[in-house]
Design a protein around this motif. Structure first.
Motif, PDB file in Angstrom:
ATOM      1  N   SER A 107       0.818  -1.223   0.000  1.00  0.00           N
ATOM      2  CA  SER A 107       0.000   0.000   0.000  1.00  0.00           C
ATOM      3  C   SER A 107       0.846   1.265   0.000  1.00  0.00           C
ATOM      4  O   SER A 107       0.331   2.357   0.199  1.00  0.00           O
ATOM      5  CB  SER A 107      -0.929   0.014   1.225  1.00  0.00           C
ATOM      6  N   PHE A 108       2.145   1.141  -0.256  1.00  0.00           N
ATOM      7  CA  PHE A 108       3.038   2.297  -0.177  1.00  0.00           C
ATOM      8  C   PHE A 108       3.359   2.883  -1.550  1.00  0.00           C
ATOM      9  O   PHE A 108       3.116   4.062  -1.798  1.00  0.00           O
ATOM     10  CB  PHE A 108       4.336   1.922   0.546  1.00  0.00           C
ATOM     11  N   GLY A 109       3.927   2.097  -2.430  1.00  0.00           N
ATOM     12  CA  GLY A 109       4.350   2.609  -3.719  1.00  0.00           C
ATOM     13  C   GLY A 109       3.193   2.780  -4.687  1.00  0.00           C
ATOM     14  O   GLY A 109       2.020   2.585  -4.343  1.00  0.00           O
ATOM     15  N   VAL A 110       3.540   3.116  -5.930  1.00  0.00           N
ATOM     16  CA  VAL A 110       2.514   3.240  -6.957  1.00  0.00           C
ATOM     17  C   VAL A 110       1.908   1.875  -7.254  1.00  0.00           C
ATOM     18  O   VAL A 110       0.752   1.773  -7.657  1.00  0.00           O
ATOM     19  CB  VAL A 110       3.104   3.888  -8.236  1.00  0.00           C
ATOM     20  N   CYS A 111       2.679   0.813  -7.021  1.00  0.00           N
ATOM     21  CA  CYS A 111       2.149  -0.540  -7.148  1.00  0.00           C
ATOM     22  C   CYS A 111       3.101  -1.506  -6.436  1.00  0.00           C
ATOM     23  O   CYS A 111       4.208  -1.130  -6.044  1.00  0.00           O
ATOM     24  CB  CYS A 111       1.966  -0.946  -8.605  1.00  0.00           C
ATOM     25  N   ALA A 112       2.636  -2.732  -6.261  1.00  0.00           N
ATOM     26  CA  ALA A 112       3.437  -3.746  -5.578  1.00  0.00           C
ATOM     27  C   ALA A 112       3.150  -5.099  -6.187  1.00  0.00           C
ATOM     28  O   ALA A 112       2.050  -5.355  -6.682  1.00  0.00           O
ATOM     29  CB  ALA A 112       3.130  -3.770  -4.081  1.00  0.00           C
ATOM     30  N   GLY A 113       4.156  -5.979  -6.129  1.00  0.00           N
ATOM     31  CA  GLY A 113       3.990  -7.340  -6.623  1.00  0.00           C
ATOM     32  C   GLY A 113       4.109  -8.338  -5.497  1.00  0.00           C
ATOM     33  O   GLY A 113       5.046  -8.278  -4.687  1.00  0.00           O
ATOM     34  N   ILE A 131      -0.793  -8.179  -8.216  1.00  0.00           N
ATOM     35  CA  ILE A 131      -0.302  -6.801  -8.232  1.00  0.00           C
ATOM     36  C   ILE A 131      -1.345  -5.937  -7.544  1.00  0.00           C
ATOM     37  O   ILE A 131      -2.542  -6.072  -7.791  1.00  0.00           O
ATOM     38  CB  ILE A 131      -0.063  -6.293  -9.670  1.00  0.00           C
ATOM     39  N   THR A 132      -0.889  -5.049  -6.664  1.00  0.00           N
ATOM     40  CA  THR A 132      -1.785  -4.079  -6.041  1.00  0.00           C
ATOM     41  C   THR A 132      -1.423  -2.675  -6.513  1.00  0.00           C
ATOM     42  O   THR A 132      -0.248  -2.350  -6.678  1.00  0.00           O
ATOM     43  CB  THR A 132      -1.698  -4.129  -4.504  1.00  0.00           C
ATOM     44  N   THR A 133      -2.434  -1.862  -6.726  1.00  0.00           N
ATOM     45  CA  THR A 133      -2.231  -0.456  -7.089  1.00  0.00           C
ATOM     46  C   THR A 133      -3.509   0.313  -6.793  1.00  0.00           C
ATOM     47  O   THR A 133      -4.602  -0.261  -6.790  1.00  0.00           O
ATOM     48  CB  THR A 133      -1.858  -0.289  -8.578  1.00  0.00           C
ATOM     49  N   ASN A 134      -3.365   1.601  -6.528  1.00  0.00           N
ATOM     50  CA  ASN A 134      -4.552   2.454  -6.390  1.00  0.00           C
ATOM     51  C   ASN A 134      -4.633   3.451  -7.546  1.00  0.00           C
ATOM     52  O   ASN A 134      -5.374   4.433  -7.475  1.00  0.00           O
ATOM     53  CB  ASN A 134      -4.565   3.181  -5.039  1.00  0.00           C
ATOM     54  N   ASP A 135      -3.876   3.190  -8.617  1.00  0.00           N
ATOM     55  CA  ASP A 135      -3.871   4.039  -9.804  1.00  0.00           C
ATOM     56  C   ASP A 135      -4.760   3.398 -10.872  1.00  0.00           C
ATOM     57  O   ASP A 135      -4.398   2.348 -11.426  1.00  0.00           O
ATOM     58  CB  ASP A 135      -2.439   4.183 -10.326  1.00  0.00           C
ATOM     59  N   PRO A 136      -5.920   3.996 -11.184  1.00  0.00           N
ATOM     60  CA  PRO A 136      -6.854   3.371 -12.135  1.00  0.00           C
ATOM     61  C   PRO A 136      -6.250   3.159 -13.520  1.00  0.00           C
ATOM     62  O   PRO A 136      -6.503   2.128 -14.150  1.00  0.00           O
ATOM     63  CB  PRO A 136      -8.014   4.375 -12.192  1.00  0.00           C
ATOM     64  N   ASP A 137      -5.463   4.111 -14.007  1.00  0.00           N
ATOM     65  CA  ASP A 137      -4.859   3.970 -15.338  1.00  0.00           C
ATOM     66  C   ASP A 137      -3.855   2.823 -15.363  1.00  0.00           C
ATOM     67  O   ASP A 137      -3.782   2.062 -16.333  1.00  0.00           O
ATOM     68  CB  ASP A 137      -4.178   5.278 -15.753  1.00  0.00           C
TER      69      ASP A 137
END
Length: 300
Positions: A107-113, A131-137
Motif C-alpha cells: 500500500s506504499f508505492g505506486v504498485c506492488a507485486g 499486483i496491487t495499485t490504487n492508480d486506475p490507469d
C-alpha cells in the motif's frame, strides 16, 4: 508488468537491492532498463541512506524488496523518491500481510507485486502472483499487458505477454486468503520463540516497535554457517541458504560491471545467513528441538 505499464524501458535505470531472488533483477532487465544495485542494512532491506548516491539522470524508479516478509523503511524511501520524482514499486513477494507503521505491505508505492508461489505464506498450489495499485490507469494497463496487450478479443493495442493466473489457482487463493492472518500469526509466534531463545548465540532479527513482519523466512547469521548447517542436518534439521550468491555476482549480471566487494553488507550476509525451519504446521516441540541443537552447537 508494472514497470512496463509505467513506461520504463531502455535508457532508464531502476534501483533495487542485490540480496534478493533473481526475479527482482530480471524483471528490470526484461524491460530493457539498467539494473542499479544499492546495498542493504542490518535488516537485510535496501538502506535508504545509500540510495541517493546511485541516483542518476536516467533513474526512473526505486524497487525496494521486503525481504523475509519484513517491510523496508518505506517512509525514508518515499521521501527520497518524491524529492527526485521517482516511482516506488514494492517487491512484496515475501510480505503478504506484513505491516509497517500500521500500513500493509503493498500500500506504499505506486504498485506492488506479491508472489503466490508454493513456498510463500499465501500460495495457490502452483505459480501465481498479485499486483496491487490504487492508480486506475495503471490498473487498466497492467490488465492489458498480462493478456497479450488485447483491448478486446480481436484488437491488440500493444505487444503484451501471457501472464494470467488460471481460475483454479485463483479459486484456491481466494479460499486460503481467509486463513492468511491465522497462518501469519503462527509464523510470528515461531519467530518470537526463535528470537527469544537464540539471541546471544546467533544474530537474530531485531525489530523496531512499528514493524510487524510475517517471517516468510527466519534468517539467522553465524560466522560458521556451513558448520552449523552440517550439524543441524546431522540432527535431522533441514535449513536453507537464501540466497548464497548476491544478484550483482550472478553470471547473468556480468555485463553490468559489478564485482566482489561492491556491496559489502550484502556479501557478508550472503556468507553467514541461514534460514531455519518455519511454517504454520511446525509444532512447538519441534521448534524447541531446533533451538536446542543450535545452542548446543554454539556452546561447543
Amino acid at each position: 508488468l508494472s514497470l512496463l505499464s509505467l513506461g520504463i524501458g531502455p535508457d532508464d535505470e531502476v534501483i533495487t537491492a542485490p540480496n534478493s531472488f533473481v526475479t527482482t533483477a530480471w524483471i528490470i532487465a526484461r524491460t530493457g532498463a539498467r539494473i542499479v544495485f544499492c546495498d542493504v542494512g542490518n535488516d537485510m532491506n535496501i538502506k535508504p541512506d545509500l540510495i541517493e548516491s546511485v541516483i542518476s539522470e536516467r533513474t526512473k524508479a526505486i524497487l525496494p524488496v521486503h525481504l523475509t516478509g519484513r517491510v523496508a523503511d518505506m517512509d525514508s524511501i518515499q521521501t527520497i523518491a518524491d524529492k527526485h520524482n521517482l516511482f516506488v514499486l514494492e517487491d512484496a513477494a515475501q510480505a503478504v500481510g506484513a505491516c509497517y507503521k500500521g500500513k500493509k505491505a503493498g500500500s506504499f508505492g505506486v504498485c506492488a507485486g506479491f508472489s503466490l508461489h508454493p513456498l510463500k505464506n499465501l500460495h495457490v498450489h502452483g505459480d501465481g502472483g498479485v499486483i496491487t495499485t490504487n492508480d486506475p490507469d495503471l490498473y487498466v494497463s497492467i490488465k492489458k499487458y498480462r493478456n497479450h496487450g488485447l483491448k478486446n478479443r480481436d484488437e491488440c493495442e500493444f505487444w503484451g505477454i501471457n501472464s494470467r493466473m488460471d481460475a483454479v489457482h485463483a479459486g484456491i487463493g481466494n479460499i486460503k486468503l481467509k486463513y492468511i492472518d491465522k497462518w501469519n500469526n503462527r509464523y510470528r509466534e515461531i519467530a518470537q520463540m526463535y528470537t527469544k531463545s537464540l539471541n546471544g548465540y546467533v544474530n537474530v532479527p531485531i525489530l523496531k516497535e512499528y514493524e510487524e513482519p510475517v517471517f516468510h523466512r527466519f534468517m539467522i547469521l553465524h560466522p560458521d554457517r556451513e558448520g552449523l548447517q552440517g550439524f543441524l542436518a546431522n540432527n535431522d534439521i533441514e535449513t536453507k541458504v537464501n540466497y548464497p550468491i548476491p544478484l550483482h555476482l550472478q553470471p547473468a549480471a556480468k555485463d553490468l560491471g559489478y564485482k566482489k566487494g561492491d556491496y559489502p553488507v550484502t556479501e557478508e550476509q550472503a556468507d553467514t545467513i541461514l534460514s531455519l525451519p518455519l511454517y504454520p504446521e511446525l509444532r512447538d516441540d519441534q521448534v524447541y528441538y531446533v533451538i536446542e541443537k543450535i545452542t548446543q552447537f554454539c556452546k561447543n
